[in-house]
Design a protein around this motif. Structure first.
Motif, PDB file in Angstrom:
ATOM      1  N   GLU A 167     -14.814 -32.625   4.866  1.00  0.00           N
ATOM      2  CA  GLU A 167     -13.505 -33.246   4.700  1.00  0.00           C
ATOM      3  C   GLU A 167     -12.467 -32.169   4.404  1.00  0.00           C
ATOM      4  OE1 GLU A 167     -13.946 -37.054   2.276  1.00  0.00           O
ATOM      5  OE2 GLU A 167     -15.775 -35.920   1.825  1.00  0.00           O
ATOM      6  N   ILE A 168     -11.341 -32.236   5.085  1.00  0.00           N
ATOM      7  CA  ILE A 168     -10.265 -31.267   4.881  1.00  0.00           C
ATOM      8  C   ILE A 168      -8.980 -32.025   4.596  1.00  0.00           C
ATOM      9  CG2 ILE A 168      -8.899 -29.419   5.902  1.00  0.00           C
ATOM     10  CD1 ILE A 168     -11.356 -28.809   7.676  1.00  0.00           C
ATOM     11  N   GLU A 169      -8.369 -31.712   3.480  1.00  0.00           N
ATOM     12  CA  GLU A 169      -7.071 -32.285   3.109  1.00  0.00           C
ATOM     13  C   GLU A 169      -6.044 -31.167   3.226  1.00  0.00           C
ATOM     14  OE1 GLU A 169      -3.993 -34.095   2.466  1.00  0.00           O
ATOM     15  OE2 GLU A 169      -5.719 -35.421   2.280  1.00  0.00           O
ATOM     16  N   HIS A 170      -5.270 -31.193   4.295  1.00  0.00           N
ATOM     17  CA  HIS A 170      -4.333 -30.107   4.578  1.00  0.00           C
ATOM     18  C   HIS A 170      -3.183 -30.024   3.576  1.00  0.00           C
ATOM     19  CE1 HIS A 170      -6.307 -28.995   8.289  1.00  0.00           C
ATOM     20  NE2 HIS A 170      -6.363 -30.276   8.618  1.00  0.00           N
ATOM     21  N   ASN A 171      -2.704 -31.157   3.082  1.00  0.00           N
ATOM     22  CA  ASN A 171      -1.579 -31.140   2.143  1.00  0.00           C
ATOM     23  C   ASN A 171      -1.921 -30.429   0.834  1.00  0.00           C
ATOM     24  OD1 ASN A 171       0.021 -32.558   3.959  1.00  0.00           O
ATOM     25  ND2 ASN A 171      -0.582 -34.531   3.124  1.00  0.00           N
TER      26      ASN A 171
ATOM     27  N   LYS B  51      -4.731 -28.411   0.566  1.00  0.00           N
ATOM     28  CA  LYS B  51      -5.579 -27.273   0.924  1.00  0.00           C
ATOM     29  C   LYS B  51      -6.961 -27.382   0.273  1.00  0.00           C
ATOM     30  CE  LYS B  51      -1.644 -24.346   1.748  1.00  0.00           C
ATOM     31  NZ  LYS B  51      -0.881 -23.186   1.396  1.00  0.00           N
ATOM     32  N   ILE B  52      -7.557 -28.553   0.429  1.00  0.00           N
ATOM     33  CA  ILE B  52      -8.881 -28.821  -0.127  1.00  0.00           C
ATOM     34  C   ILE B  52      -9.877 -28.955   1.017  1.00  0.00           C
ATOM     35  CG2 ILE B  52     -10.289 -30.468  -1.402  1.00  0.00           C
ATOM     36  CD1 ILE B  52      -7.755 -31.285  -2.914  1.00  0.00           C
ATOM     37  N   GLU B  53     -10.985 -28.247   0.892  1.00  0.00           N
ATOM     38  CA  GLU B  53     -12.097 -28.397   1.829  1.00  0.00           C
ATOM     39  C   GLU B  53     -13.316 -28.822   1.020  1.00  0.00           C
ATOM     40  OE1 GLU B  53     -12.766 -25.184   4.542  1.00  0.00           O
ATOM     41  OE2 GLU B  53     -10.641 -24.720   4.626  1.00  0.00           O
ATOM     42  N   MET B  54     -13.986 -29.870   1.462  1.00  0.00           N
ATOM     43  CA  MET B  54     -15.128 -30.378   0.721  1.00  0.00           C
ATOM     44  C   MET B  54     -16.233 -30.741   1.690  1.00  0.00           C
ATOM     45  SD  MET B  54     -15.286 -33.725  -1.712  1.00  0.00           S
ATOM     46  CE  MET B  54     -14.924 -33.050  -3.307  1.00  0.00           C
ATOM     47  N   GLU B  55     -17.459 -30.518   1.262  1.00  0.00           N
ATOM     48  CA  GLU B  55     -18.629 -30.923   2.030  1.00  0.00           C
ATOM     49  C   GLU B  55     -19.426 -31.885   1.165  1.00  0.00           C
ATOM     50  OE1 GLU B  55     -20.543 -27.463   4.160  1.00  0.00           O
ATOM     51  OE2 GLU B  55     -19.207 -26.447   2.765  1.00  0.00           O
ATOM     52  N   SER B  56     -19.963 -32.919   1.784  1.00  0.00           N
ATOM     53  CA  SER B  56     -20.701 -33.933   1.036  1.00  0.00           C
ATOM     54  C   SER B  56     -21.887 -34.427   1.831  1.00  0.00           C
ATOM     55  CB  SER B  56     -19.799 -35.127   0.716  1.00  0.00           C
ATOM     56  OG  SER B  56     -18.657 -34.746   0.025  1.00  0.00           O
ATOM     57  N   LEU B  57     -22.867 -34.954   1.111  1.00  0.00           N
ATOM     58  CA  LEU B  57     -23.978 -35.677   1.712  1.00  0.00           C
ATOM     59  C   LEU B  57     -23.857 -37.120   1.262  1.00  0.00           C
ATOM     60  CD1 LEU B  57     -26.947 -33.251   0.991  1.00  0.00           C
ATOM     61  CD2 LEU B  57     -25.784 -33.592   3.163  1.00  0.00           C
ATOM     62  N   TYR B  58     -23.992 -38.049   2.193  1.00  0.00           N
ATOM     63  CA  TYR B  58     -23.948 -39.474   1.881  1.00  0.00           C
ATOM     64  C   TYR B  58     -25.290 -40.094   2.240  1.00  0.00           C
ATOM     65  CZ  TYR B  58     -18.909 -39.190   1.288  1.00  0.00           C
ATOM     66  OH  TYR B  58     -17.650 -38.874   0.846  1.00  0.00           O
ATOM     67  N   TYR B  59     -25.869 -40.825   1.285  1.00  0.00           N
ATOM     68  CA  TYR B  59     -27.119 -41.544   1.508  1.00  0.00           C
ATOM     69  C   TYR B  59     -26.754 -43.001   1.743  1.00  0.00           C
ATOM     70  CZ  TYR B  59     -31.713 -43.565   0.563  1.00  0.00           C
ATOM     71  OH  TYR B  59     -32.883 -44.260   0.659  1.00  0.00           O
ATOM     72  N   LEU B  60     -27.022 -43.498   2.942  1.00  0.00           N
ATOM     73  CA  LEU B  60     -26.660 -44.852   3.327  1.00  0.00           C
ATOM     74  C   LEU B  60     -27.905 -45.720   3.475  1.00  0.00           C
ATOM     75  CD1 LEU B  60     -24.165 -43.949   6.192  1.00  0.00           C
ATOM     76  CD2 LEU B  60     -23.608 -44.429   3.817  1.00  0.00           C
ATOM     77  N   VAL B  61     -27.764 -46.996   3.121  1.00  0.00           N
ATOM     78  CA  VAL B  61     -28.837 -47.967   3.331  1.00  0.00           C
ATOM     79  C   VAL B  61     -28.259 -49.175   4.064  1.00  0.00           C
ATOM     80  CG1 VAL B  61     -30.233 -47.270   1.357  1.00  0.00           C
ATOM     81  CG2 VAL B  61     -28.491 -49.001   1.049  1.00  0.00           C
ATOM     82  N   LYS B  62     -29.082 -49.791   4.881  1.00  0.00           N
ATOM     83  CA  LYS B  62     -28.656 -50.974   5.632  1.00  0.00           C
ATOM     84  C   LYS B  62     -29.083 -52.214   4.849  1.00  0.00           C
ATOM     85  CE  LYS B  62     -29.057 -50.935  10.145  1.00  0.00           C
ATOM     86  NZ  LYS B  62     -29.583 -51.100  11.514  1.00  0.00           N
ATOM     87  N   ASP B  63     -28.137 -53.123   4.605  1.00  0.00           N
ATOM     88  CA  ASP B  63     -28.473 -54.347   3.878  1.00  0.00           C
ATOM     89  C   ASP B  63     -29.069 -55.384   4.832  1.00  0.00           C
ATOM     90  OD1 ASP B  63     -26.339 -55.548   5.212  1.00  0.00           O
ATOM     91  OD2 ASP B  63     -25.084 -55.764   3.434  1.00  0.00           O
TER      92      ASP B  63
END
Length: 59
Positions: free
Chosen positions: A17-21, A23-35
């Motif tokens: 994710e990059i927020e240009h306004n 100047k933030i750069e972030m990396e994330s892992l998301y664990y998703l489950v299907k209901d």
């Protein structure tokens, strides 16, 4: 965004994710489950702050 691991009812996504306004750069892992209705829900997330931390978590 890319899928790191997928089974029929769980998935792990890598997201940059990059927020240009701000100047933030972030990396994330998301664990998703299907209901039961077939909707994908975020069960957990981990923010990655540097390369060393990226490999700290087992997938």
């Amino acid at each position: 965004m890319s899928v790191i691991k997928y089974t029929g009812s769980t998935a792990i996504l890598y997201v940059e994710e990059i927020e240009h306004n701000f100047k933030i750069e972030m990396e994330s892992l998301y664990y998703l489950v299907k209901d039961a209705k077939g909707n994908w829900l975020i069960h957990d997330s981990v923010d990655i702050y540097n390369e060393e931390m990226e490999f700290k978590y087992e997938l």
